[in-house]
Design a protein around this motif. Sequence first.
Motif, PDB file in Angstrom:
ATOM      1  N   ASN A   1      38.063  33.555 -16.915  1.00  0.00           N
ATOM      2  CA  ASN A   1      36.796  33.677 -17.630  1.00  0.00           C
ATOM      3  C   ASN A   1      35.746  32.889 -16.847  1.00  0.00           C
ATOM      4  O   ASN A   1      35.667  31.673 -16.942  1.00  0.00           O
ATOM      5  N   LEU A   2      34.961  33.594 -16.044  1.00  0.00           N
ATOM      6  CA  LEU A   2      33.988  32.975 -15.145  1.00  0.00           C
ATOM      7  C   LEU A   2      32.595  32.946 -15.752  1.00  0.00           C
ATOM      8  O   LEU A   2      32.158  33.907 -16.391  1.00  0.00           O
ATOM      9  N   VAL A   3      31.897  31.835 -15.505  1.00  0.00           N
ATOM     10  CA  VAL A   3      30.488  31.705 -15.890  1.00  0.00           C
ATOM     11  C   VAL A   3      29.663  31.447 -14.639  1.00  0.00           C
ATOM     12  O   VAL A   3      30.072  30.671 -13.768  1.00  0.00           O
TER      13      VAL A   3
ATOM     14  N   GLU B   1      25.912  33.197  -6.928  1.00  0.00           N
ATOM     15  CA  GLU B   1      27.312  33.317  -7.344  1.00  0.00           C
ATOM     16  C   GLU B   1      27.514  34.506  -8.287  1.00  0.00           C
ATOM     17  O   GLU B   1      28.569  35.133  -8.292  1.00  0.00           O
ATOM     18  N   GLN B   2      26.485  34.817  -9.069  1.00  0.00           N
ATOM     19  CA  GLN B   2      26.543  36.007  -9.916  1.00  0.00           C
ATOM     20  C   GLN B   2      26.641  37.262  -9.042  1.00  0.00           C
ATOM     21  O   GLN B   2      27.389  38.196  -9.355  1.00  0.00           O
ATOM     22  N   GLY B   3      25.892  37.266  -7.921  1.00  0.00           N
ATOM     23  CA  GLY B   3      25.940  38.385  -6.992  1.00  0.00           C
ATOM     24  C   GLY B   3      27.300  38.522  -6.332  1.00  0.00           C
ATOM     25  O   GLY B   3      27.818  39.637  -6.163  1.00  0.00           O
TER      26      GLY B   3
ATOM     27  N   VAL C   1      32.409  25.175 -19.959  1.00  0.00           N
ATOM     28  CA  VAL C   1      33.717  24.732 -19.463  1.00  0.00           C
ATOM     29  C   VAL C   1      34.260  23.608 -20.347  1.00  0.00           C
ATOM     30  O   VAL C   1      35.444  23.590 -20.697  1.00  0.00           O
ATOM     31  N   GLU C   2      33.412  22.670 -20.715  1.00  0.00           N
ATOM     32  CA  GLU C   2      33.846  21.562 -21.565  1.00  0.00           C
ATOM     33  C   GLU C   2      34.391  22.049 -22.908  1.00  0.00           C
ATOM     34  O   GLU C   2      35.375  21.521 -23.434  1.00  0.00           O
ATOM     35  N   ASN C   3      33.741  23.085 -23.464  1.00  0.00           N
ATOM     36  CA  ASN C   3      34.118  23.585 -24.789  1.00  0.00           C
ATOM     37  C   ASN C   3      35.231  24.628 -24.758  1.00  0.00           C
ATOM     38  O   ASN C   3      35.626  25.147 -25.800  1.00  0.00           O
ATOM     39  N   GLY C   4      35.711  24.942 -23.555  1.00  0.00           N
ATOM     40  CA  GLY C   4      36.786  25.912 -23.447  1.00  0.00           C
ATOM     41  C   GLY C   4      36.331  27.354 -23.553  1.00  0.00           C
ATOM     42  O   GLY C   4      37.156  28.273 -23.657  1.00  0.00           O
ATOM     43  N   GLN C   5      35.015  27.591 -23.513  1.00  0.00           N
ATOM     44  CA  GLN C   5      34.502  28.958 -23.574  1.00  0.00           C
ATOM     45  C   GLN C   5      34.617  29.653 -22.220  1.00  0.00           C
ATOM     46  O   GLN C   5      34.507  30.874 -22.141  1.00  0.00           O
ATOM     47  N   ALA C   6      34.830  28.869 -21.159  1.00  0.00           N
ATOM     48  CA  ALA C   6      34.979  29.416 -19.813  1.00  0.00           C
ATOM     49  C   ALA C   6      36.033  28.626 -19.060  1.00  0.00           C
ATOM     50  O   ALA C   6      36.232  27.434 -19.312  1.00  0.00           O
ATOM     51  N   ASP C   7      36.698  29.312 -18.132  1.00  0.00           N
ATOM     52  CA  ASP C   7      37.688  28.644 -17.293  1.00  0.00           C
ATOM     53  C   ASP C   7      37.044  27.968 -16.093  1.00  0.00           C
ATOM     54  O   ASP C   7      37.586  26.990 -15.549  1.00  0.00           O
ATOM     55  N   VAL C   8      35.891  28.497 -15.674  1.00  0.00           N
ATOM     56  CA  VAL C   8      35.280  28.030 -14.437  1.00  0.00           C
ATOM     57  C   VAL C   8      33.794  28.380 -14.412  1.00  0.00           C
ATOM     58  O   VAL C   8      33.383  29.439 -14.907  1.00  0.00           O
ATOM     59  N   PHE C   9      33.022  27.488 -13.838  1.00  0.00           N
ATOM     60  CA  PHE C   9      31.592  27.698 -13.627  1.00  0.00           C
ATOM     61  C   PHE C   9      31.343  27.580 -12.130  1.00  0.00           C
ATOM     62  O   PHE C   9      31.661  26.562 -11.516  1.00  0.00           O
ATOM     63  N   ALA C  10      30.808  28.630 -11.502  1.00  0.00           N
ATOM     64  CA  ALA C  10      30.574  28.637 -10.063  1.00  0.00           C
ATOM     65  C   ALA C  10      29.112  28.355  -9.746  1.00  0.00           C
ATOM     66  O   ALA C  10      28.211  28.962 -10.333  1.00  0.00           O
TER      67      ALA C  10
END
Length: 302
Positions: A159-161, A168-170, A192-201
């Motif tokens: 789950n990427l943000v 990075e979106q591109g 990421v802190e709240n567990g809504q995403a696995d990773v933020f690029a």
Amino acid sequence: MRLRTRRATAAAAVLTAGALALSGCGGSSGGGGGGGGDTLSSLKKAGKVTVGINGENPYSFIGKDGKPDGATIALDKAVYKKLGINKVEAKKVEWDALIPGLNSGQYDEVSAGMSILPDRCKKAAFSYPEITYETAFLVPKGNPKGLHTMQDLKAKKVNLVTENGAIEQGYAKTMGIQTQTVGSPQDGLRAVENGQADVFALTAISLRTLVKTQKAQSKVEVTKAFTAEVKGKLQIGAGAAVFRKDDTKLLKAYNKELKKIIDDPKQFNKIVGKYGFTEAERPKGKTTDTKYLCSGKLPDAK
């Protein structure tokens, strides 16, 4: 470059995502451009310049004192002082509104470490490159999914943000990686802190600064920086200041002074070192060639 800003990492022929409208409101101290002469003359007369920023630390942001701060702001102040313009003001806008806001006359320059990309070069004029950067990931402490490259994201279907409008979106779009977008680095951190995403690029230096300033070291960590590989090409590039295409005199004058700083390691470090930028982020070789970066030519990954 974000960057936010990118911003963020580099020119890419393989990327076709567009840059991006705000209606004009006459907020710029320089106005339209008129072949590039009017803006430079107006700025000198006014003694100030207004820049558009996204608020991504350490590139450009509003400090606790309410004044613009950051590495690209510091470069702006050094350059404009040489041009007889002593005050730099800023307007904070969404990342994907930076170029439209510039072209509609809301400010005189975009100061956000914005990546020099072919599609963006069609819409605005980029200065001599001012910084280079690599990508990194913000992940939960311990990096439980073992994420280190863009290829890992695709293989493990995480789950990427990404930040809306950032490079990075591109990358993700081109590689067929599903991503959710957020409006700011702080939003990515919270996801990421709240567990809504696995990773933020995002760019490595942005993520390191984000974790430090938000005091989030206990919950998350930043992976080792890397040069992203997309469709067999290394996404090597740089960020720069951005101007309207008809502001040719302003761009030429800005480039003359900026080049002196970037080409001098001591000057570069003196101006941007306190924001965490090092010799590794100083443009060299092909990353000092704006035309090359606008062309989208990229080396093959080995």
